[in-house]
Design an enzyme around this catalytic site. Structure first.
Site, PDB file in Angstrom:
ATOM      1  N   ASN A  64     -19.918  40.300  45.641  1.00 40.66           N
ATOM      2  CA  ASN A  64     -19.033  39.760  44.418  1.00 40.66           C
ATOM      3  C   ASN A  64     -18.710  39.030  44.430  1.00 40.66           C
ATOM      4  O   ASN A  64     -18.120  38.061  44.179  1.00 40.66           O
ATOM      5  CB  ASN A  64     -17.524  39.961  45.538  1.00 40.66           C
ATOM      6  CG  ASN A  64     -17.025  41.692  45.590  1.00 40.66           C
ATOM      7  OD1 ASN A  64     -16.933  42.546  44.488  1.00 40.66           O
ATOM      8  ND2 ASN A  64     -16.200  41.857  46.805  1.00 40.66           N
ATOM      9  N   HIS A  90      -5.481  47.490  46.900  1.00 40.28           N
ATOM     10  CA  HIS A  90      -6.112  47.493  48.397  1.00 40.28           C
ATOM     11  C   HIS A  90      -5.780  48.427  49.305  1.00 40.28           C
ATOM     12  O   HIS A  90      -4.241  47.508  49.756  1.00 40.28           O
ATOM     13  CB  HIS A  90      -7.051  46.138  48.403  1.00 40.28           C
ATOM     14  CG  HIS A  90      -8.009  45.660  48.995  1.00 40.28           C
ATOM     15  ND1 HIS A  90      -8.029  45.332  50.329  1.00 40.28           N
ATOM     16  CD2 HIS A  90      -9.149  46.024  49.168  1.00 40.28           C
ATOM     17  CE1 HIS A  90      -9.134  45.522  51.010  1.00 40.28           C
ATOM     18  NE2 HIS A  90      -9.534  45.583  50.124  1.00 40.28           N
ATOM     19  N   GLU A  94      -2.654  45.074  41.956  1.00 39.99           N
ATOM     20  CA  GLU A  94      -4.232  44.054  41.929  1.00 39.99           C
ATOM     21  C   GLU A  94      -4.014  43.398  39.934  1.00 39.99           C
ATOM     22  O   GLU A  94      -3.920  44.617  39.743  1.00 39.99           O
ATOM     23  CB  GLU A  94      -5.049  44.761  42.529  1.00 39.99           C
ATOM     24  CG  GLU A  94      -5.515  44.998  43.988  1.00 39.99           C
ATOM     25  CD  GLU A  94      -6.649  45.300  44.442  1.00 39.99           C
ATOM     26  OE1 GLU A  94      -7.355  44.886  44.183  1.00 39.99           O
ATOM     27  OE2 GLU A  94      -5.902  46.293  44.748  1.00 39.99           O
ATOM     28  N   SER A 122     -10.168  46.961  42.212  1.00 43.38           N
ATOM     29  CA  SER A 122     -11.587  46.624  43.573  1.00 43.38           C
ATOM     30  C   SER A 122     -12.293  47.725  42.410  1.00 43.38           C
ATOM     31  O   SER A 122     -13.945  47.486  43.459  1.00 43.38           O
ATOM     32  CB  SER A 122     -11.735  46.476  44.483  1.00 43.38           C
ATOM     33  OG  SER A 122     -10.993  47.490  44.972  1.00 43.38           O
ATOM     34  N   ASP A 152      -1.817  40.013  43.468  1.00 41.33           N
ATOM     35  CA  ASP A 152      -3.336  40.197  44.085  1.00 41.33           C
ATOM     36  C   ASP A 152      -4.560  39.887  43.282  1.00 41.33           C
ATOM     37  O   ASP A 152      -5.245  41.122  42.369  1.00 41.33           O
ATOM     38  CB  ASP A 152      -3.413  41.196  45.401  1.00 41.33           C
ATOM     39  CG  ASP A 152      -4.931  41.055  46.071  1.00 41.33           C
ATOM     40  OD1 ASP A 152      -5.765  40.563  45.768  1.00 41.33           O
ATOM     41  OD2 ASP A 152      -5.298  41.867  46.755  1.00 41.33           O
ATOM     42  N   HIS A 154     -10.178  39.981  42.402  1.00 37.01           N
ATOM     43  CA  HIS A 154     -11.464  39.729  41.370  1.00 37.01           C
ATOM     44  C   HIS A 154     -11.057  38.860  40.220  1.00 37.01           C
ATOM     45  O   HIS A 154     -11.536  39.028  39.578  1.00 37.01           O
ATOM     46  CB  HIS A 154     -11.430  41.564  41.108  1.00 37.01           C
ATOM     47  CG  HIS A 154     -12.385  41.783  43.021  1.00 37.01           C
ATOM     48  ND1 HIS A 154     -12.946  42.168  43.159  1.00 37.01           N
ATOM     49  CD2 HIS A 154     -11.678  43.077  43.108  1.00 37.01           C
ATOM     50  CE1 HIS A 154     -13.256  42.554  44.400  1.00 37.01           C
ATOM     51  NE2 HIS A 154     -11.985  43.475  44.578  1.00 37.01           N
ATOM     52  N   LYS A 197     -15.161  35.401  47.207  1.00 39.81           N
ATOM     53  CA  LYS A 197     -15.764  35.972  45.697  1.00 39.81           C
ATOM     54  C   LYS A 197     -16.262  35.378  44.568  1.00 39.81           C
ATOM     55  O   LYS A 197     -17.413  35.429  44.897  1.00 39.81           O
ATOM     56  CB  LYS A 197     -14.439  36.645  45.055  1.00 39.81           C
ATOM     57  CG  LYS A 197     -14.390  38.864  46.339  1.00 39.81           C
ATOM     58  CD  LYS A 197     -13.580  39.394  45.578  1.00 39.81           C
ATOM     59  CE  LYS A 197     -13.136  40.399  47.148  1.00 39.81           C
ATOM     60  NZ  LYS A 197     -11.845  39.713  47.812  1.00 39.81           N
TER      61      LYS A 197
END
Length: 384
Positions: free
Chosen positions: A46, A132, A174, A178, A203, A206, A236
């Protein structure tokens, strides 16, 4: 599970192609790695901007070690909160456009902090089904009523919110999922949070460093509200380690006083905050890296369209190649390894049954020839 049950349970994992083993990396993180003694071109990390081994981060960490030593020595509330960590928190908050921020050792700890500090019995958390595992664990441990809605299903979420008589409500999502790389409809989610007197917890593990000129998903969509709670991980795109929560000053003050995963743990090494400050400067100046990353995403999406395997609808560095069965996903990952390509096979319970996949993780440091080599091997064009 009893001691005597472990051998049979492990054999069952092996028989169903779900026994996981760690690969040992013997090189710095990057697009070219040494795994178990062999060199590979990696599509597993990542490290989206290629910063994990950046010389500026290495120097900042080295200088931080010389200045601050290694261990934090204590929790933040006793004697473990260093001025450089305070500086990093202030810089992170400013970078993502929030009043204040709080550093954590991991995204897992940050997720536990938010949900368990704001919710208790009699409250309710509304979570996307593709969240997640750490978010799901936080919801379960909060003792609040845990309601899950179908992925990005705003109509179902609104029904659940309307039916709830919970005193405190929190929507947990998120920004970028992910395993699929698709995105949450944040503006619409915030509108629901406003309508039903709820928090919206995002969240952005990413999205940070990639979206919104590096400032994350909220900046990408131009969103601001006292109801927003923002979390991003730093291991990440930022290339470092840990995580932070950002939001209103009173919210952060409440977390300092109530978040068990913050209060009852030793602080991170202070030198890490030096690397975080250096990372923020690199992220801010990384428009060229983000442009290369976007070009690579387009190359992979075009190269895989119309092929044997389904490709998700992702404009992010996470490009899922949906295979189906666990055995077939492992077989394709093994074939790619034979060609010197490191691409992980993702199987249940990380993804739903029948949705095993290869998760292609792209980096700004992948060269066009790297991408063509990957595409050729996936299509079966490459010679053994």
């Amino acid at each position: 599970m009893r001691l005597q049950d472990l051998p049979a349970a492990l054999l069952d994992l092996s028989a169903t192609h779900r026994r996981r083993q760690r690969a040992v990396i013997d090189s710095p993180q990057g697009v070219e790695v040494v795994v178990d003694g062999r060199s590979y071109l990696s599509f597993a990390s990542n490290d989206y901007l290629g910063l994990a081994d950046h010389p500026a981060l290495v120097r900042a960490a080295q200088q931080g070690l010389e200045r601050w030593g290694v261990g934090g020595g204590s929790s933040h509330l006793l004697a473990g909160h260093f001025s450089v960590q305070q500086e990093a928190e202030e810089a992170l908050a400013e970078f993502v456009g929030q009043e204040a921020a709080l550093l954590f050792g991991s995204g897992y700890a940050a997720n536990l902090a938010i949900v368990s500090s704001l919710l208790d019995r009699g409250d309710a958390v509304f979570a996307d089904r593709l969240n997640h595992a750490s978010l799901n664990d936080a919801c379960r441990l909060s003792r609040a009523e845990f309601k899950r809605f179908h992925h990005n299903d705003l109509a179902q979420l609104e029904r659940l919110l309307a039916e709830s008589d919970a005193k405190t409500k929190l929507i947990a999502v998120e920004s970028v999922y992910s395993m699929d790389g698709d995105e949450a409809p944040l503006a619409a989610l915030l509108a629901l949070a406003e309508r039903y007197d709820a928090w919206l917890y995002v969240d952005d593990a990413h999205g940070f460093g990639v979206l919104g000129e590096g400032r994350g998903a909220l900046a990408e969509h131009g969103l601001s509200s006292p109801r927003l709670i923002y979390m991003a991980t730093l291991g990440k795109a930022a290339g470092v380690a840990g995580a932070f929560i950002a939001g209103g000053g009173e919210l952060i003050d409440w977390l300092i006083n109530s978040a068990r995963s913050y209060i009852y743990t030793t602080s991170q090494p202070p030198a890490l905050a030096c690397a975080i400050l250096a990372s923020l400067r690199l992220i801010e100046a990384a428009d060229d890296r983000r442009a290369r990353l976007r070009a690579s995403i387009e190359t992979i999406r075009c190269g895989l369209s119309g092929g044997e395997y389904s490709v998700g609808a992702s404009r992010t560095p996470i490009q899922p190649l949906i295979i189906g069965s666990d055995e077939q996903a492992l077989a394709l990952a093994g074939r790619l390894r034979d060609h010197g390509l490191w691409v992980p096979a993702i199987r249940p319970p990380t993804v739903p049954e029948g949705a095993a996949r290869l998760r292609l993780s792209l980096s700004a440091m992948h060269e066009p020839e790297h991408l063509q080599r990957l595409l050729s091997c996936i299509r079966g064009d490459a010679a053994p």
